[in-house]
Design a protein around this motif. Structure first.
Motif, PDB file in Angstrom:
ATOM      1  N   ASP A   1       0.843  -1.319   0.543  1.00 21.32           N
ATOM      2  CA  ASP A   1      -0.465   0.271   0.129  1.00 21.32           C
ATOM      3  C   ASP A   1       1.260   1.640   0.467  1.00 21.32           C
ATOM      4  O   ASP A   1       1.781   1.589   1.098  1.00 21.32           O
ATOM      5  CB  ASP A   1      -1.186  -0.357   1.135  1.00 21.32           C
ATOM      6  CG  ASP A   1      -2.372   0.833   1.432  1.00 21.32           C
ATOM      7  OD1 ASP A   1      -2.454   1.889  -0.142  1.00 21.32           O
ATOM      8  OD2 ASP A   1      -2.859   1.174   1.726  1.00 21.32           O
TER       9      ASP A   1
ATOM     10  N   ALA B   1      -3.500   4.158  -3.581  1.00 26.33           N
ATOM     11  CA  ALA B   1      -3.365   2.781  -3.643  1.00 26.33           C
ATOM     12  C   ALA B   1      -2.531   1.821  -3.719  1.00 26.33           C
ATOM     13  O   ALA B   1      -1.640   1.653  -3.518  1.00 26.33           O
ATOM     14  CB  ALA B   1      -3.457   2.161  -5.758  1.00 26.33           C
TER      15      ALA B   1
ATOM     16  N   PHE C   1     -13.444  -4.918  -6.136  1.00 24.45           N
ATOM     17  CA  PHE C   1     -13.162  -3.700  -6.308  1.00 24.45           C
ATOM     18  C   PHE C   1     -13.339  -3.092  -7.695  1.00 24.45           C
ATOM     19  O   PHE C   1     -14.722  -1.972  -8.046  1.00 24.45           O
ATOM     20  CB  PHE C   1     -11.812  -2.656  -6.440  1.00 24.45           C
ATOM     21  CG  PHE C   1     -11.034  -1.875  -6.917  1.00 24.45           C
ATOM     22  CD1 PHE C   1     -10.770  -0.928  -6.290  1.00 24.45           C
ATOM     23  CD2 PHE C   1     -11.231  -1.729  -8.486  1.00 24.45           C
ATOM     24  CE1 PHE C   1     -11.012   0.776  -6.679  1.00 24.45           C
ATOM     25  CE2 PHE C   1     -10.874  -0.291  -8.964  1.00 24.45           C
ATOM     26  CZ  PHE C   1     -10.773   0.801  -8.346  1.00 24.45           C
TER      27      PHE C   1
ATOM     28  N   GLY D   1     -12.764   2.947   2.940  1.00 28.92           N
ATOM     29  CA  GLY D   1     -12.390   3.489   2.724  1.00 28.92           C
ATOM     30  C   GLY D   1     -12.103   4.787   2.647  1.00 28.92           C
ATOM     31  O   GLY D   1     -13.297   5.144   3.134  1.00 28.92           O
TER      32      GLY D   1
ATOM     33  N   ASN E   1     -16.285  -0.998   2.945  1.00 23.53           N
ATOM     34  CA  ASN E   1     -16.290  -2.220   1.939  1.00 23.53           C
ATOM     35  C   ASN E   1     -17.312  -3.460   2.616  1.00 23.53           C
ATOM     36  O   ASN E   1     -17.720  -4.932   2.029  1.00 23.53           O
ATOM     37  CB  ASN E   1     -15.682  -3.728   1.985  1.00 23.53           C
ATOM     38  CG  ASN E   1     -14.406  -2.497   1.661  1.00 23.53           C
ATOM     39  OD1 ASN E   1     -14.447  -2.039   0.630  1.00 23.53           O
ATOM     40  ND2 ASN E   1     -13.153  -2.077   2.549  1.00 23.53           N
TER      41      ASN E   1
ATOM     42  N   ALA F   1     -11.172   6.697  -2.279  1.00 23.43           N
ATOM     43  CA  ALA F   1     -10.181   5.661  -2.698  1.00 23.43           C
ATOM     44  C   ALA F   1     -10.771   4.029  -1.985  1.00 23.43           C
ATOM     45  O   ALA F   1     -11.318   4.792  -1.070  1.00 23.43           O
ATOM     46  CB  ALA F   1      -8.938   5.790  -1.209  1.00 23.43           C
TER      47      ALA F   1
ATOM     48  N   GLU G   1     -11.360   0.403  -1.212  1.00 25.15           N
ATOM     49  CA  GLU G   1      -9.592  -0.399  -0.773  1.00 25.15           C
ATOM     50  C   GLU G   1     -10.707  -1.834  -0.345  1.00 25.15           C
ATOM     51  O   GLU G   1     -10.583  -1.911   1.022  1.00 25.15           O
ATOM     52  CB  GLU G   1      -9.279   0.161  -0.296  1.00 25.15           C
ATOM     53  CG  GLU G   1      -9.621   0.982   0.939  1.00 25.15           C
ATOM     54  CD  GLU G   1      -7.802   0.973   1.673  1.00 25.15           C
ATOM     55  OE1 GLU G   1      -6.947   1.026   1.958  1.00 25.15           O
ATOM     56  OE2 GLU G   1      -8.248   2.864   2.236  1.00 25.15           O
TER      57      GLU G   1
ATOM     58  N   HIS H   1      -5.435  -7.211   0.217  1.00 27.70           N
ATOM     59  CA  HIS H   1      -5.870  -5.611  -0.936  1.00 27.70           C
ATOM     60  C   HIS H   1      -5.678  -5.221  -1.916  1.00 27.70           C
ATOM     61  O   HIS H   1      -5.106  -5.406  -1.979  1.00 27.70           O
ATOM     62  CB  HIS H   1      -5.130  -4.694   0.646  1.00 27.70           C
ATOM     63  CG  HIS H   1      -4.848  -3.542   0.728  1.00 27.70           C
ATOM     64  ND1 HIS H   1      -4.373  -2.689   1.297  1.00 27.70           N
ATOM     65  CD2 HIS H   1      -6.650  -2.790   0.813  1.00 27.70           C
ATOM     66  CE1 HIS H   1      -5.277  -1.755   1.523  1.00 27.70           C
ATOM     67  NE2 HIS H   1      -6.482  -1.525   0.870  1.00 27.70           N
ATOM     68  N   TYR H   2      -6.834  -4.366  -2.050  1.00 26.14           N
ATOM     69  CA  TYR H   2      -6.657  -3.626  -3.931  1.00 26.14           C
ATOM     70  C   TYR H   2      -7.065  -2.161  -3.193  1.00 26.14           C
ATOM     71  O   TYR H   2      -8.408  -2.443  -2.865  1.00 26.14           O
ATOM     72  CB  TYR H   2      -7.439  -4.889  -4.265  1.00 26.14           C
ATOM     73  CG  TYR H   2      -7.447  -4.412  -5.805  1.00 26.14           C
ATOM     74  CD1 TYR H   2      -6.199  -4.457  -6.648  1.00 26.14           C
ATOM     75  CD2 TYR H   2      -7.577  -3.203  -6.481  1.00 26.14           C
ATOM     76  CE1 TYR H   2      -5.631  -3.738  -7.935  1.00 26.14           C
ATOM     77  CE2 TYR H   2      -7.686  -2.436  -8.301  1.00 26.14           C
ATOM     78  CZ  TYR H   2      -6.534  -3.264  -8.733  1.00 26.14           C
ATOM     79  OH  TYR H   2      -6.390  -2.590  -9.707  1.00 26.14           O
ATOM     80  N   GLU H   3      -6.798  -1.438  -4.046  1.00 24.67           N
ATOM     81  CA  GLU H   3      -6.934  -0.127  -3.939  1.00 24.67           C
ATOM     82  C   GLU H   3      -6.563   0.851  -5.126  1.00 24.67           C
ATOM     83  O   GLU H   3      -5.878   0.702  -5.540  1.00 24.67           O
ATOM     84  CB  GLU H   3      -6.685   0.458  -2.461  1.00 24.67           C
ATOM     85  CG  GLU H   3      -6.807   2.297  -2.621  1.00 24.67           C
ATOM     86  CD  GLU H   3      -6.289   2.429  -1.021  1.00 24.67           C
ATOM     87  OE1 GLU H   3      -4.903   1.651  -0.672  1.00 24.67           O
ATOM     88  OE2 GLU H   3      -6.563   3.501  -0.526  1.00 24.67           O
ATOM     89  N   ASN H   4      -7.261   1.539  -5.247  1.00 25.67           N
ATOM     90  CA  ASN H   4      -7.142   2.487  -6.573  1.00 25.67           C
ATOM     91  C   ASN H   4      -8.007   4.535  -6.125  1.00 25.67           C
ATOM     92  O   ASN H   4      -8.511   4.001  -4.757  1.00 25.67           O
ATOM     93  CB  ASN H   4      -7.660   2.499  -7.857  1.00 25.67           C
ATOM     94  CG  ASN H   4      -6.783   1.258  -8.730  1.00 25.67           C
ATOM     95  OD1 ASN H   4      -5.951   1.994  -8.691  1.00 25.67           O
ATOM     96  ND2 ASN H   4      -7.093   0.848  -9.161  1.00 25.67           N
ATOM     97  N   THR H   5      -7.304   5.225  -5.953  1.00 26.81           N
ATOM     98  CA  THR H   5      -7.860   6.048  -5.922  1.00 26.81           C
ATOM     99  C   THR H   5      -8.744   6.589  -7.267  1.00 26.81           C
ATOM    100  O   THR H   5      -8.332   7.018  -7.871  1.00 26.81           O
ATOM    101  CB  THR H   5      -6.944   7.109  -5.917  1.00 26.81           C
ATOM    102  OG1 THR H   5      -6.170   6.947  -5.133  1.00 26.81           O
ATOM    103  CG2 THR H   5      -7.479   8.839  -6.273  1.00 26.81           C
TER     104      THR H   5
END
Ligand code: MF3
Ligand code: CO
Length: 255
Positions: free
Chosen positions: A96, A108, A132, A169, A184, A201, A203, A232-236
């Motif tokens: 992260d 992210a 996501f 998030g 989530n 974000a 996530e 874990h997976y994240e984007n803005t």
């Protein structure tokens, strides 16, 4: 503080922050290998971020002592890099990271799969990433935050996975963490309605077993209660008239 709507020029800065962060993740994906310490991973990441003249968002954030969170297997998030922790052949490694470009943040996360990882954890990483995308399909103006949350929860729970409740998030912009919260999972609150110009974000933190987690004695590292793996997976993302635009991306780079 209400949820902020970003101006065109703010969005441009966040797009650039996101582009640099995507390149950082791409480079880490190429370089992180079994045998490497999590400290080395942090140094590589920090160096890439600084090579763009940017500041790592996480360094010293609420006292966090590194630039990259490196969380292995049953560690969900916020693993602190150390020279002692060596990545193994069958690990999954969640990275992260955040970048500040001209005062604006991008945030992210990616979970890397080491060569000997089991089929079961590979599936967990895949489901987490897919959730996501299920979530952001609902990130359209007029929908609520809970529409994103529901899509992530329904998708992942259908596989029997656990959706972490204790971390969520968040809005992102001139601060790393802004309103609103972006869970989530669906709770009692529907959340605000989404409007063009909001940046959040998203996530998912998804566990192979129970959703319950605990904090280690370092007060940072979050670990699954049953010690089963977590991804874990994240984007803005930016909310546009036509839905979500991922900001933490760059042309030709794998999401
Ligand atoms: N990336 C985390 C988040 O998504 C923040 C990390 S907290 C830090 O909220 F302290 F490590 F920076
Ligand atoms: Co985040």
């Amino acid at each position: 503080m209400a949820v902020s709507i970003k101006s065109k020029s703010e969005i441009e800065l966040m797009r650039e922050a996101g582009r640099i962060l995507a390149i950082t993740h791409e480079e880490l994906r190429k370089q992180v290998k079994p045998g490497m310490s999590t400290y080395e991973v942090d140094k590589i990441g920090e160096e890439i971020i600084r090579s763009f003249g940017c500041i790592p968002s996480f360094l010293n954030y609420n006292g966090y002592p590194a630039s990259i969170c490196v969380s292995i297997n049953d560690e969900v998030v916020h693993g602190i890099p150390t020279k002692k922790r060596i990545i193994q052949d069958d690990d999954i490694v969640s990275l992260d990271a955040g970048v500040i470009y001209k005062g604006y943040h991008s945030d992210a996360a990616r979970t890397l799969i080491m060569p000997e990882a089991s089929e079961e954890v590979r599936q967990l990483v895949k489901v987490t990433k897919e959730s996501f995308f299920k979530g952001i399909e609902k990130a359209v103006p007029g929908n609520r935050i809970s529409d994103i949350s529901r899509a992530i929860q329904e998708y992942t729970e259908a596989f029997g996975d656990g959706v972490v409740r204790d971390l969520v998030g968040h809005g992102v912009g001139s601060k790393l963490h802004e309103e609103p919260e972006v869970p989530n999972f669906v709770g009692h609150r529907k959340g605000i309605r989404l409007c063009p110009g909001m940046t959040i974000a998203v996530e998912p933190m998804i566990n192979l077993g129970t959703y319950e987690v605990y904090w280690e004695d370092d007060d940072w590292t979050v670990v699954t209660e049953d010690n089963l793996p977590s991804a874990h997976y994240e984007n803005t993302i930016l909310i546009t008239e036509n839905g979500a635009e991922i900001l933490s991306t760059a042309p030709g780079i794998e999401l």
